[in-house]
Design an enzyme around this catalytic site. Structure first.
Site, short mmCIF file in Angstrom:
data_model
loop_
_atom_site.label_atom_id
_atom_site.label_comp_id
_atom_site.label_asym_id
_atom_site.label_seq_id
_atom_site.Cartn_x
_atom_site.Cartn_y
_atom_site.Cartn_z
N ASP A 188 -21.78 -14.54 20.36
CA ASP A 188 -20.98 -13.67 19.48
C ASP A 188 -21.42 -12.22 19.72
OD1 ASP A 188 -19.33 -12.64 17.57
OD2 ASP A 188 -20.47 -13.38 15.85
N GLU A 229 -31.80 -12.24 18.58
CA GLU A 229 -31.15 -10.98 18.20
C GLU A 229 -32.01 -9.81 18.65
OE1 GLU A 229 -28.97 -8.07 17.16
OE2 GLU A 229 -28.16 -10.05 16.71
N CYS A 243 -3.59 0.07 8.73
CA CYS A 243 -2.78 -1.15 8.84
C CYS A 243 -1.55 -0.88 9.70
CB CYS A 243 -2.35 -1.65 7.47
SG CYS A 243 -3.71 -2.23 6.42
N CYS A 258 0.83 -1.20 0.00
CA CYS A 258 0.00 0.00 0.00
C CYS A 258 0.87 1.25 0.00
CB CYS A 258 -0.91 0.01 1.23
SG CYS A 258 -1.99 1.47 1.33
N CYS A 270 -1.43 6.17 6.68
CA CYS A 270 -2.82 5.80 7.01
C CYS A 270 -2.83 4.95 8.27
CB CYS A 270 -3.44 5.05 5.84
SG CYS A 270 -5.05 4.32 6.18
N CYS A 288 -7.27 1.04 -1.76
CA CYS A 288 -7.01 0.33 -0.51
C CYS A 288 -6.74 -1.13 -0.84
CB CYS A 288 -8.21 0.45 0.43
SG CYS A 288 -7.98 -0.39 2.03
N GLN A 293 -19.83 -9.74 8.95
CA GLN A 293 -18.38 -9.83 8.96
C GLN A 293 -17.79 -9.33 7.64
OE1 GLN A 293 -16.73 -10.29 11.52
NE2 GLN A 293 -17.78 -11.66 12.93
N CYS A 310 -14.85 -10.29 18.97
CA CYS A 310 -13.97 -9.35 18.26
C CYS A 310 -13.13 -8.55 19.24
CB CYS A 310 -14.80 -8.41 17.38
SG CYS A 310 -15.98 -7.39 18.28
N TYR A 328 -27.07 -13.46 20.00
CA TYR A 328 -26.52 -12.37 19.18
C TYR A 328 -26.39 -12.85 17.73
CZ TYR A 328 -24.92 -11.03 23.92
OH TYR A 328 -24.83 -10.75 25.26
N GLU A 352 -9.66 -11.91 16.09
CA GLU A 352 -10.88 -12.50 16.62
C GLU A 352 -10.47 -13.64 17.54
OE1 GLU A 352 -15.21 -11.93 15.56
OE2 GLU A 352 -13.35 -10.88 15.09
#
Length: 586
Positions: free
Chosen positions: A503, A451, A194, A185, A191, A294, A390, A530, A430, A578
Site C-alpha cells: 500500500d 514502515e 468535488c 453543496c 470549489c 463541507c 485513510q 491511491c 508500507y 482506490e
C-alpha cells in the site's frame, strides 16, 4: 441551466434542452507513448515578438520555456496529456509536432467557444472537447461538463495540444446523467473539491471502474488477455458526511496592510475582511475561496469549522503568510488508566485546547501533534493527527474485508479463532499505523509490518496493544525501515504460506522493491493503491519480472498472474478511485 466558474463574469442561465446523442468515452490506444513521446518544447521554439527585448522580457521567455517542459511521468498532467493525444489521434499529433505547432494554440486566451463534450477524462473527471479552428484541431479541458453536452467555455490557459477553460454555460444538457437536484453543496461548481455531485452514485461507480480499465489498458503494458475482467467498484457506505479529515487554508494579509500594522496605522480586525478567504481552491485556480461548510465532511468537522474560522479571523494580524489548517474527526480519548487490558498509554495525548467541537460521541482535533482515535470494525486505532490515515472511516471495513477475502477465497469458512486455509504469515509493506496488519491479524499466525516512519511504527505498536484482547500481540511485529529492504527481515517466513500487502504512496513502488518481491515469492500479493496509474505500471513490471524469474532455477517455473482487479470508492462525489489488484503465484 448554467454553471458559472468563479473566474467567470457571466451569470445568466441558459435553459437546458434535450441532450444530443452521447459520445463514447475515451478510447486510448494500448501504448500511447509509441511512437509518439511526451516532448519538451523545441529548443528553437520562438513565440512571436510582442515587445522590444528587455531583461524583463528575457526572464519571461525563460519562464515560459520552463513551463513547457514535459510533465513528471505519471503525474496528473502527464496522464492528461496522454489522454489528449489519444483523443486527437497519434497521426494528427505527429503532424503538429512536425510543424512545431503542438505548443501553438489556435485560440486566443479568454476566447469564448461553443463545444460538444467528447468524453470525460478518466484521470481528472474533467471533460475533453475537440475544438476546430480552420484545419486545426485542439482539445479543450473544461470542468463539470458531461459527454454529449453542448457547452460554452472561456479559455484561460494554454498547454501542449490542449487548453484549459472555464465552464460558462451548459447549453444542452446530458439529462440522462446530469441531475442538479442531487447536488448537496452550495459551493459545487466553484470549489475544486468535488466533480460528480450532479451524477447518480451508480454512475459515479461506473466512471471509476472505467478509470481502472483505462489505466491498465494504457499504462500496464500487460497483454489484454492477461488482464481479468475489472470487477464492480466497491461502494462507500456513506456518500456524504464521510470525510474524517479536512485541511482548509488561507492566504496571509496583504503586505501593505502588514506594513501599516507595524506602523500602528491600520485599525484592528474585528470582522472578517474581504481579502481573507478561508477554505479551498476555486476550480481551475490556486485562489482560495471561502468555505463555511463541507457536506462530504463528517458532522463534527462541520460543527468545528466555524470555530476554526473565527480563530483565524481573530488572530490574522499574527500571520505574515498563509497557513493550512487541520480538522480531524476523533473518538474521545479515555484517561491513560482506562486503556484496555493494560495497553501502553499514548505518549502524546491530545491536549484539550486542540478540541474544536464535540458532536454525537465524536470530537474534532485541530492540533497537528494531537492524538486521534478511530474505531474500524471491532478494532481501535490511534495516531498523530498530522500523520497519514485513510480519510473515509466508513469504507475501511469494506476495504480490509475485501483484502482478507482476496487472500482467503474460502474465507466464508473462517472464524476469528479458526482462520480459513491458506497463508499463515502476512507481510504488510508500507504498513503505516497498522490498519491492514491489525485488521487481518486474526487470520494469520504471524504478521510483520514494515514502515519507513518511526513515528508510524510507534503508533502501530500502540494500536496492537490497544487491541490485545482481540488478537495475539505476540504474533505481530512492526519494523522501521525502507520497504525496499524488507524481505531480508522476513527471510524465515515460509514463501508458500506468506501473503504480502503493498500500500505505497501515490508515486507507487520502485524497481528495487519489485526485484526483491519477485525473488521472495510470496504466494499471494494484494496491491492497494491511491493512484491506479502507477499501480498499473508497477503490476506490469511485476508480471514481466516474474515471467523472467520463472525461467531461472530459483524461479522454478512459477510466475505471478493478475487474478482480480477492482476499484474502491474512498471519496464519493470526486473523480478519485482506490484500486486493489490481487496477484497469485502459480
Amino acid at each position: 441551466m448554467a454553471s458559472t466558474h468563479p473566474r467567470s463574469r457571466s451569470s445568466s442561465p441558459a435553459t437546458a434542452s434535450a441532450h444530443p446523442e452521447k459520445k463514447p468515452r475515451l478510447d486510448i490506444s494500448p501504448e500511447p507513448a509509441e511512437p509518439l513521446e511526451i516532448q519538451d518544447a523545441p529548443a528553437d521554439y520562438q513565440a512571436p515578438p510582442s515587445a522590444p527585448t528587455s531583461k524583463k522580457n528575457a526572464k519571461g521567455k525563460k519562464n515560459k520555456r520552463l513551463q513547457r517542459r514535459a510533465p513528471e511521468p505519471f503525474s496528473s498532467d502527464d496522464i492528461l496529456t496522454r489522454e489528449v493525444i489519444a483523443l486527437l489521434g497519434q497521426d494528427y499529433v505527429q503532424s503538429l509536432v512536425d510543424q512545431k505547432l503542438d505548443w501553438d494554440a489556435p485560440f486566443e486566451q479568454f476566447a469564448h467557444l461553443d463545444l460538444t463534450v467528447a468524453c470525460i477524462s478518466p484521470s481528472t473527471g474533467e471533460s475533453l472537447s475537440i475544438a476546430q479552428s480552420g484545419d486545426r484541431k485542439w482539445v479543450i479541458v473544461t470542468p463539470l461538463s458531461l459527454p454529449g453536452e453542448r457547452i460554452r467555455a472561456r479559455v484561460y490557459r494554454h498547454a501542449r495540444l490542449h487548453s484549459h477553460a472555464d465552464l460558462l454555460e451548459v447549453l444542452e444538457s446530458n439529462s440522462e446523467w446530469r441531475d442538479m437536484s442531487r447536488v448537496q453543496c452550495q459551493y459545487f461548481g466553484k470549489c475544486a473539491g468535488c466533480q460528480y455531485q450532479m451524477l447518480s452514485y451508480e454512475k459515479q461507480l461506473e466512471l471509476k471502474r472505467d478509470t481502472v480499465i483505462q489505466a491498465y489498458k494504457n499504462y500496464s503494458g500487460i497483454s489484454p488477455d492477461l488482464v481479468p475482467t475489472i470487477g464492480p467498484t466497491i461502494a462507500s457506505p456513506l456518500q456524504y458526511g464521510y470525510r474524517t479529515k479536512l485541511t482548509p487554508h488561507f492566504q496571509g494579509p496583504p503586505h501593505s496592510l502588514q506594513k501599516a500594522w507595524k506602523r500602528g496605522e491600520a485599525p484592528a480586525i474585528e470582522d472578517k475582511p474581504d481579502w481573507l478567504k478561508i477554505g479551498f481552491h476555486a476550480v481551475g485556480t490556486r485562489n482560495v475561496m471561502d468555505i463555511e461548510e463541507c457536506p462530504i465532511a463528517t458532522p463534527v468537522i462541520n460543527k468545528a469549522l466555524p470555530v476554526v474560522r473565527d480563530t483565524v479571523i481573530k488572530n490574522i494580524t499574527k500571520y505574515k503568510r498563509g497557513a493550512t489548517l487541520l480538522l480531524r474527526d476523533s473518538l474521545p480519548l479515555p484517561p491513560p488508566e482506562a486503556e484496555a487490558d493494560g495497553a501502553a498509554a499514548d505518549p502524546s495525548p491530545s491536549p484539550s485546547s486542540s478540541i474544536a467541537a464535540e458532536h454525537d460521541g465524536h470530537i474534532c482535533v485541530t492540533d497537528q501533534k494531537g492524538t486521534v482515535r478511530e474505531r474500524v470494525g471491532d478494532m481501535l486505532f490511534q495516531y498523530t493527527a498530522g500523520t497519514f490515515f485513510q480519510n473515509n472511516n466508513s469504507a475501511l471495513v469494506p476495504l480490509t474485508s475485501y483484502v482478507r477475502d482476496a487472500i482467503f477465497p474460502s474465507s466464508s469458512t473462517s472464524t476469528p479463532t479458526a482462520p480459513a486455509p491458506g497463508p499463515t504469515h502476512l507481510v504488510d509493506a508500507y504498513c503505516g499505523s497498522g490498519l491492514f496488519s491489525i485488521m487481518l491479524a486474526p487470520a494469520f499466525s504471524t504478521v510483520a509490518g514494515i514502515e519507513l516512519s518511526a513515528e508510524s511504527i510507534r503508533a502501530a505498536e500502540h494500536n496492537a496493544s490497544l487491541n490485545a484482547s482481540s488478537l495475539p500481540t505476540s504474533s505481530i511485529s512492526f519494523m522501521s525501515g525502507d520497504a525496499a529492504n524488507i524481505f531480508a527481515t522476513v527471510h524465515n517466513f515460509p514463501r508458500a504460506q506468506t501473503a504480502l500487502i503493498i500500500d505505497p504512496p501515490r508515486k507507487g513502488t520502485d524497481a528495487r522493491f519489485i526485484e526483491q518481491m519477485v525473488a521472495f515469492g510470496a504466494s499471494t500479493v494484494v496491491y492497494v493503491s491511491c493512484n491506479v496509474h502507477t499501480q498499473a505500471r508497477d503490476v506490469g513490471m511485476i508480471l514481466a519480472q516474474s515471467a523472467a524469474h520463472a525461467q531461472t532455477e530459483a524461479g522454478a517455473g512459477k510466475r505471478y498472474v493478475l487474478e482480480s482487479l477492482c476499484g474502491l470508492d474512498l471519496f464519493p462525489q470526486t473523480a478519485h478511485v482506490e484500486a486493489i489488484a490481487v496477484l497469485r503465484l502459480v
